[in-house]
Design a protein around this motif. Structure first.
Motif, mmCIF file in Angstrom:
data_model
loop_
_atom_site.group_PDB
_atom_site.id
_atom_site.type_symbol
_atom_site.label_atom_id
_atom_site.label_comp_id
_atom_site.label_asym_id
_atom_site.label_seq_id
_atom_site.Cartn_x
_atom_site.Cartn_y
_atom_site.Cartn_z
ATOM 1 N N LEU A 562 82.697 71.329 40.113
ATOM 2 C CA LEU A 562 83.574 72.005 41.070
ATOM 3 C C LEU A 562 82.958 72.004 42.463
ATOM 4 O O LEU A 562 83.648 71.766 43.466
ATOM 5 C CB LEU A 562 83.825 73.437 40.583
ATOM 6 N N GLN A 563 81.671 72.272 42.530
ATOM 7 C CA GLN A 563 80.996 72.292 43.828
ATOM 8 C C GLN A 563 80.982 70.903 44.472
ATOM 9 O O GLN A 563 81.144 70.774 45.694
ATOM 10 C CB GLN A 563 79.568 72.825 43.663
ATOM 11 N N THR A 564 80.805 69.871 43.658
ATOM 12 C CA THR A 564 80.826 68.505 44.201
ATOM 13 C C THR A 564 82.223 68.151 44.693
ATOM 14 O O THR A 564 82.385 67.496 45.734
ATOM 15 C CB THR A 564 80.362 67.490 43.144
ATOM 16 N N ALA A 565 83.250 68.587 43.968
ATOM 17 C CA ALA A 565 84.629 68.355 44.404
ATOM 18 C C ALA A 565 84.888 69.031 45.750
ATOM 19 O O ALA A 565 85.518 68.447 46.647
ATOM 20 C CB ALA A 565 85.609 68.871 43.349
ATOM 21 N N ARG A 566 84.398 70.241 45.912
ATOM 22 C CA ARG A 566 84.591 70.956 47.180
ATOM 23 C C ARG A 566 83.889 70.229 48.322
ATOM 24 O O ARG A 566 84.429 70.127 49.431
ATOM 25 C CB ARG A 566 84.078 72.390 47.049
ATOM 26 N N PHE A 567 82.684 69.741 48.064
ATOM 27 C CA PHE A 567 81.973 68.973 49.091
ATOM 28 C C PHE A 567 82.770 67.731 49.457
ATOM 29 O O PHE A 567 82.937 67.417 50.648
ATOM 30 C CB PHE A 567 80.582 68.571 48.587
ATOM 31 N N TYR A 568 83.263 67.002 48.450
ATOM 32 C CA TYR A 568 83.995 65.770 48.725
ATOM 33 C C TYR A 568 85.190 66.035 49.635
ATOM 34 O O TYR A 568 85.401 65.340 50.638
ATOM 35 C CB TYR A 568 84.452 65.094 47.424
ATOM 36 N N PHE A 569 85.980 67.050 49.311
ATOM 37 C CA PHE A 569 87.176 67.312 50.103
ATOM 38 C C PHE A 569 86.848 67.897 51.480
ATOM 39 O O PHE A 569 87.593 67.681 52.446
ATOM 40 C CB PHE A 569 88.124 68.237 49.340
ATOM 41 N N ALA A 570 85.736 68.601 51.596
ATOM 42 C CA ALA A 570 85.374 69.205 52.875
ATOM 43 C C ALA A 570 84.698 68.219 53.829
ATOM 44 O O ALA A 570 84.932 68.257 55.044
ATOM 45 C CB ALA A 570 84.457 70.406 52.644
ATOM 46 N N LYS A 571 83.858 67.297 53.279
ATOM 47 C CA LYS A 571 82.999 66.499 54.139
ATOM 48 C C LYS A 571 83.288 64.992 54.134
ATOM 49 O O LYS A 571 82.902 64.303 55.070
ATOM 50 C CB LYS A 571 81.529 66.707 53.735
ATOM 51 N N LEU A 572 83.917 64.470 53.096
ATOM 52 C CA LEU A 572 84.134 63.024 52.999
ATOM 53 C C LEU A 572 85.608 62.644 53.148
ATOM 54 O O LEU A 572 85.947 61.714 53.882
ATOM 55 C CB LEU A 572 83.582 62.491 51.674
ATOM 56 N N PHE A 573 86.479 63.348 52.472
ATOM 57 C CA PHE A 573 87.916 63.048 52.505
ATOM 58 C C PHE A 573 88.496 63.090 53.918
ATOM 59 O O PHE A 573 89.373 62.276 54.249
ATOM 60 C CB PHE A 573 88.656 64.019 51.583
ATOM 61 N N PRO A 574 88.053 64.010 54.790
ATOM 62 C CA PRO A 574 88.633 64.070 56.141
ATOM 63 C C PRO A 574 88.439 62.820 56.983
ATOM 64 O O PRO A 574 89.061 62.681 58.037
ATOM 65 C CB PRO A 574 87.913 65.276 56.785
ATOM 66 N N GLU A 575 87.601 61.895 56.522
ATOM 67 C CA GLU A 575 87.458 60.603 57.199
ATOM 68 C C GLU A 575 88.808 59.913 57.351
ATOM 69 O O GLU A 575 89.012 59.102 58.268
ATOM 70 C CB GLU A 575 86.504 59.718 56.384
ATOM 71 N N THR A 576 89.748 60.240 56.492
ATOM 72 C CA THR A 576 91.051 59.567 56.512
ATOM 73 C C THR A 576 91.784 59.773 57.837
ATOM 74 O O THR A 576 92.502 58.876 58.286
ATOM 75 C CB THR A 576 91.937 60.062 55.357
ATOM 76 N N ALA A 577 91.612 60.927 58.462
ATOM 77 C CA ALA A 577 92.316 61.188 59.730
ATOM 78 C C ALA A 577 91.859 60.210 60.810
ATOM 79 O O ALA A 577 92.677 59.638 61.546
ATOM 80 C CB ALA A 577 92.081 62.629 60.171
#
Length: 598
Positions: A562-577
């Motif tokens: 769960l913590q890794t999922a939160r990191f992914y969405f907070a710090k890596l996924f926003p690259e899409t913008a």
């Protein structure tokens, strides 16, 4: 010295808890009896083989490399490689997922995927020898004649012989339409091939009695370009009617390429001097037959970077827990020590979590793709087979390019965790970085993969394949859309899923006016698509973890997930913008640059 622990727990989590593979196999008569205990037992033994047999040879194989004899054209692999391969064959690993008709064990390809991830973590250079053989097996299984199958598949299945794919020539890389190797018909069903190939992985070695080369060449009356390419089997040694080996064929190694990584693999220049071969499939339709092997190789290369990401992360994590340097910004954490372990520092955690998120997201994606291939090959419902094949085709360039880009980033950042020690050979990190770098290049550079995804797989069918994956995202969003605990995972993929249609249409429309617009946007587009896919799987993994936690499961594995999922969405996924903005910037800033590039 580096260490490696097979990630069995995470593999089991993805297979049994997220994808529920045994439920899927119950619908396939060929695999209906495969249960979780069988899967777990097989991957446990595979992990032992990777960790204890091939991993200890990784650094030594890199240091010594392969030795080439100019007089005999023979290649000796690093010490221990041949013996490790003999153990691999003896253990039946080569036959794991092959057709029982040719001596295979007939187990699902998902198990083969797990095996090869661990082999790639342990020793990518070594794993390429049997890995390429499996691709040759797949190509011949799909397109070979009955006689060819009878002659070659049992030996490739057992591992007694290995295989290669001979495509590239010095003047042409991905543009195979330019190749010049000639194939002259002999009137007896055979052909004599003349030409030169380069960058042939595992092209010559001392590990098996024979090597089955799959070679692309042109017939005398072949049309120009890619529509005039045929595929041939050209064995190192001729095969007699009774299956025994005859005289040496006139195909040999003209030298080895000295690359920055994968030193333990023989990357060979191959010379064909009137070598005898037989045609695979129809004349001038060789690319269609070879694409079976090429697509398998593209998934395999993504798996190589997954393996390297995992092993680099494991070693960086262990080092970060042990290395003392500075004090935590928020106060002393290790009062009994002169400094805190570097894992307390936010940026060190960022690097570690980046590698972990990319490894675990990549594992979920690759296991999903391999399950789709199992369904494509074995499901009784024709629609399921067709839909599975279409999704695999869509996801293949994402696996190849997104995972290898991520692997380069993850291994580099894992090396960075070591500071100056990351550049010292004994720690093993610099080898992981060097080995990872080639994965972005071979089997079609990542720019080519991006063009394939956007130009052929998406715009080529008006987004139909993308919509199929979009339905998976939409179903998960509908299932969890009102669950507040899932909002941080669902909202980002729901928003991006909605944006993708408009984003794709916009680029497609601009491409109709100017094809360079597609080329200019493709690499950024692929990374956006990659994050949509990763986001979907990270949301599914978070969903599973939350359910286990809610049910009172005390295993800390789920909190970690769960913590890794939160990191992914907070710090890596926003690259899409950012990527969507740069993709929309168009081709002018790239193509209207003659003065800049003068």
């Amino acid at each position: 010295m580096p260490t490696y622990n097979p990630p069995l727990r995470d593999m089991q989590f993805v297979m049994h808890e997220v994808l529920k593979v045994t439920d899927e196999y119950k619908l396939m008569p060929r695999h209906a009896e495969v249960d979780a205990d069988t899967i777990n037992a097989v991957i446990e033994e595979a992990g032992k083989f990777a960790a204890t047999v091939t991993f200890p040879l990784n650094i030594s194989g890199d240091e010594t490399g392969c030795a080439y004899d100019r007089e005999t054209h023979a290649v000796a692999t690093p010490q221990g490689f041949k013996e490790a391969y003999a153990q691999y064959v003896e253990g039946g690993w080569a036959a794991l997922s092959c057709d029982p008709e040719y001596g295979g064990q007939g187990l699902p390809l998902v198990l083969n995927q797990c095996l090869y991830e661990m082999l790639n973590s342990a020793n990518q250079a070594w794993a390429m020898y049997p890995g390429l053989s499996h691709g040759a097996y797949e190509a011949l299984h799909a397109h070979g004649t009955e006689e060819q199958k009878k002659t070659y598949l049992p030996k490739l299945t057992s591992g007694e012989w290995t295989g290669t794919m001979c495509l590239t020539e010095a003047h042409c890389g991905t543009d195979l339409g330019l190749l010049r190797t000639k194939a002259e018909p002999q009137g007896d069903g055979t052909y004599r091939l003349t030409g030169n190939k380069i960058f042939i992985s595992a092209g010559e070695h001392d590990m098996t009695a024979n090597i089955v080369h799959l070679v692309l060449a042109r017939l005398p009356d072949a049309p120009k370009g890619s529509k005039g390419i045929s595929l041939f089997i050209v064995p190192k040694f001729h095969v007699k009617a009774d299956g025994s080996l005859g005289e040496r064929n006139s195909i040999y190694c003209g030298g080895l390429e000295h690359k920055m990584g994968i030193h333990g693999n023989a990357t060979a220049q191959i010379v064909l001097d009137g070598a005898v071969g037989t045609l695979v499939g129809e004349p001038n339709k060789g690319l269609a037959a070879m694409f079976v092997m090429m697509n398998a190789a593209r998934l395999g290369v993504g798996n190589q970077s997954l393996g390297l990401t995992e092993v680099a992360y494991q070693n960086a994590l262990a080092y970060a827990k042990d290395r003392l340097q500075m004090r935590s910004l928020s106060g002393v954490k290790a009062k009994d020590k002169p400094a805190d372990p570097i894992i307390v520092h936010p940026d060190v955690r960022r690097m570690l979590l980046t590698a972990k998120a990319y490894a675990e997201g990549g594992r979920a994606l690759l296991l999903f793709c391999t399950l789709l291939i199992d369904k494509e090959l074995n499901h009784p419902d024709e629609k399921v087979r067709k839909d599975s094949a279409e999704l695999v085709a869509l996801l293949t360039p994402i696996v190849k390019a997104f995972l290898t880009d991520n692997g380069w980033s993850a291994t580099t950042q894992s090396q960075q965790v070591f500071g100056g020690h990351g550049f010292i050979k004994e720690w093993g990190m610099e080898q992981f970085v060097r080995d990872a770098r080639i994965n972005m290049i071979y089997e079609g550079t990542n720019g080519i993969q991006a063009l394939d995804l956007l130009g052929r797989k998406i715009l080529g069918n008006n987004g139909a394949s993308l919509k199929k994956f979009g339905k998976l995202v939409a179903a998960l969003v509908e299932e969890e859309g009102v669950n507040e605990k899932m909002a941080e995972f669902i909202n980002p993929i729901a928003y991006l899923g909605d944006q993708m249609t408009k984003f794709t249409t916009e680029i497609g429309f601009k491409g109709l006016q100017n094809p360079d617009e597609v080329g200019a946007a493709a690499v950024d587009y692929l990374r956006v698509a990659g994050h949509l896919v990763f986001g979907y799987f990270w949301a599914r993994m978070a969903q599973t973890a939350l359910r286990e936690i809610a049910a009172g499961n005390p295993d800390p594995f789920y909190q970690g997930k769960l913590q890794t999922a939160r990191f992914y969405f907070a710090k890596l996924f926003p690259e899409t913008a950012t990527l969507m903005r740069t993709a929309r910037a168009g081709s002018k800033a790239l193509m209207d640059t003659d003065a800049a590039l003068a």
